[in-house]
Write an enzyme that holds these catalytic residues in place. Structure first.
Site, short mmCIF file in Angstrom:
data_model
loop_
_atom_site.label_atom_id
_atom_site.label_comp_id
_atom_site.label_asym_id
_atom_site.label_seq_id
_atom_site.Cartn_x
_atom_site.Cartn_y
_atom_site.Cartn_z
N GLU A 152 -0.39 -35.73 27.98
CA GLU A 152 -1.04 -34.75 27.77
C GLU A 152 -2.49 -35.26 27.13
OE1 GLU A 152 0.74 -32.47 24.48
OE2 GLU A 152 2.00 -31.39 25.92
N ASP B 43 15.10 7.92 4.98
CA ASP B 43 13.73 7.94 4.24
C ASP B 43 13.68 7.93 2.68
OD1 ASP B 43 12.42 8.87 6.46
OD2 ASP B 43 12.50 10.96 6.44
N ASN C 253 -3.32 6.23 6.49
CA ASN C 253 -4.07 6.71 7.61
C ASN C 253 -4.86 5.75 8.84
OD1 ASN C 253 -6.32 6.00 6.31
ND2 ASN C 253 -6.73 8.07 5.45
N SER D 78 4.69 10.04 11.98
CA SER D 78 6.22 9.97 12.01
C SER D 78 6.63 10.50 13.07
CB SER D 78 7.03 10.59 10.87
OG SER D 78 8.21 10.25 11.01
N TYR E 195 0.85 -1.33 -0.05
CA TYR E 195 -0.12 -0.16 0.10
C TYR E 195 0.63 1.35 -0.03
CZ TYR E 195 -3.48 3.44 1.02
OH TYR E 195 -4.61 4.21 1.01
N GLU F 57 10.76 5.53 16.70
CA GLU F 57 10.70 4.95 15.21
C GLU F 57 11.97 5.16 14.59
OE1 GLU F 57 8.19 5.81 10.95
OE2 GLU F 57 8.02 7.25 12.66
N HIS F 58 12.31 6.44 14.64
CA HIS F 58 13.64 7.02 14.39
C HIS F 58 14.59 7.51 15.37
CE1 HIS F 58 10.96 8.21 10.68
NE2 HIS F 58 11.86 7.40 10.21
N GLN G 210 10.80 16.59 11.38
CA GLN G 210 9.78 15.39 11.77
C GLN G 210 8.38 16.12 11.93
OE1 GLN G 210 10.31 12.16 12.05
NE2 GLN G 210 11.97 12.78 10.73
#
Length: 430
Positions: free
Chosen positions: A415, A361, A215, A238, A130, A327-328, A260
């Site tokens: 078992e 990026d 989104n 981000s 996507y 994330e970064h 950012q």
């Protein structure tokens, strides 16, 4: 945006929790709406997407969703040569980095005499990527999602990207899909794209896994189709954490910070340092240059998840960094490789004064599809591993099975699975 340094040790529980809770977008408000869309796609296939997209193209038919050869040729012709060159250079680096992640196709070992066990690596038959779009173009995301699948050897790499007016897609996005090696591209966005790839329609094929950012509607759709298909880690707006000491350049950090915030009003930027003078200098620089910055219309709405924090020492700064799990992560310290050894949780790590986040990026080769909202404590960034399966195998001789006979039959009966035990014993009755 006006920033002042905050003492890390003096943060209230509420302030600390707010910083930690960035990117944790509440998708509950759209969950039921998305569920209805997915159910419609599952029941009516392409016609559901046609009905929802008629406002973009009045005489829309299911075949219009597919990008054909003529449309791709036109897109490549519309893309300036310098941009094509930049995409190709980035693709070379991304491909090389992900190719290095590939493991040997198969390995095996003798666990004990007569018992051979191993593992083989096989790619998925298909994958769906996507690529966000519509009002903006994200060709870098096309490279980052498609190339790992292609390198992994996925047989069919399907791309969905949202169209704009007239069912048009930005030519740069299509060019990136072509350079990356996508098998086929469809002009679909949001839950309709996720549902089409998850269930399959008359035009869009069903895939085994769906990856890529989006989104809250896309995130909600991916979460609801998980199990029908596999998905990558959830991702929100981000975020970056800058871990710096007195050796860092405050002018550089100020722009790293703002880079950012320009993504989205909900984006997060945090600077943590053990140097109070550096913190003050960065805040002053941001406050000075902010009025003249582009994308102010976005940044003026943000800042809720931003902070400049002063730690007592680097130990406290690193402890906070690992808890934040960004994330970064930018490490701008005197010895970044030493600092790196103490980092446990981060999506992608940028080290030294010459490695700002934008290089990852776009073009350094590492992937920018990364976990957010402390997801780095559980997930890694997108890689070839996301497109590979690793089934195990075993081969036993009669003596090998005999050496495990008592262990297996005893555990099976404990078992309450007597036929499990019988299938082993029977082999010694012949």
């Amino acid at each position: 945006m006006q920033l002042t340094p905050e003492k890390l040790g003096d943060l209230s529980p509420q302030r600390r929790e707010r910083l930690m809770a960035r990117s944790n977008e509440d998708i509950s408000s759209v969950f039921d709406h998305v569920r209805g869309i997915l159910a419609d796609i599952r029941a009516r296939g392409d016609q559901a997407s046609v009905d929802w997209h008629k406002e973009l193209k009045a005489d829309l038919t299911p075949d219009d969703f597919r990008v054909d050869h003529a449309e791709m040729t036109k897109a490549l012709g519309q893309t300036p040569k310098d941009l094509l060159g930049c995409l190709e250079k980035a693709a070379v680096n991304i491909r090389a980095f992900h190719a290095a992640q590939m493991e040997r196709p198969m390995w095996q070992m003798e666990v004990a005499p007569g018992i051979i066990a191993g593992r083989k690596t096989t790619p998925l038959d298909s994958a769906g990527c996507y690529v966000p779009g519509g009002r903006a173009a994200y060709p870098s995301t096309a490279l980052m999602t498609i190339l790992p699948a292609v390198v992994a050897g996925v047989g069919r790499v399907v791309v969905c990207t949202p169209p704009g007016e007239g069912l048009q897609v930005n030519p740069l996005t299509l060019a990136a899909c072509h350079i990356a090696g996508a098998s086929e591209i469809y002009k679909l966005g949001g839950p309709w794209a996720i549902g089409a790839m998850a269930y399959g329609t008359g035009v869009v094929p069903k895939v085994a896994k769906i990856v890529g950012p989006g989104n809250k509607y896309v995130t909600a759709a991916k979460m609801q189709v998980f199990g029908v298909v596999d998905i990558d880690s959830p991702a929100g707006p981000s975020e970056a954490l800058l871990l710096a000491d007195r050796t860092a350049n405050p002018r550089h950090l100020a722009l790293d910070f703002l880079s950012q915030v320009e993504h989205d009003p909900a984006s997060a930027a945090v600077l943590v340092t053990d140097d109070a003078q550096l913190a003050q200098a960065v805040c002053q620089r941001i406050n000075d240059i902010y009025p003249g910055m582009p994308r102010r219309q976005i940044m003026d709405q943000g800042g809720a998840y931003c902070a400049v924090l002063v730690a007592d020492d680097m130990d406290q700064a690193i402890e906070f960094t690992n808890d934040y799990a960004p994330e970064h992560l930018q490490i701008v310290t005197a010895e970044p490789f030493v600092t790196l050894q103490r980092i446990r949780h981060a999506g992608s790590i940028f080290m030294g004064p010459w490695a700002p986040v934008p290089v990852g990026d776009y073009a350094s080769g590492t992937n920018h599809t990364l976990p957010t909202g402390q997801g780095a404590k559980m997930f890694s960034g997108l890689s070839v591993d996301d497109f590979l399966k690793k089934p195990t195998f075993q081969y036993l001789t009669k003596d090998g099975l005999a050496s495990l006979r008592q262990t297996v039959t005893t555990l099976a009966e404990a078992e309450g699975l007597p036929i499990h035990a019988m299938t082993v014993r029977e082999r010694f009755n012949d």
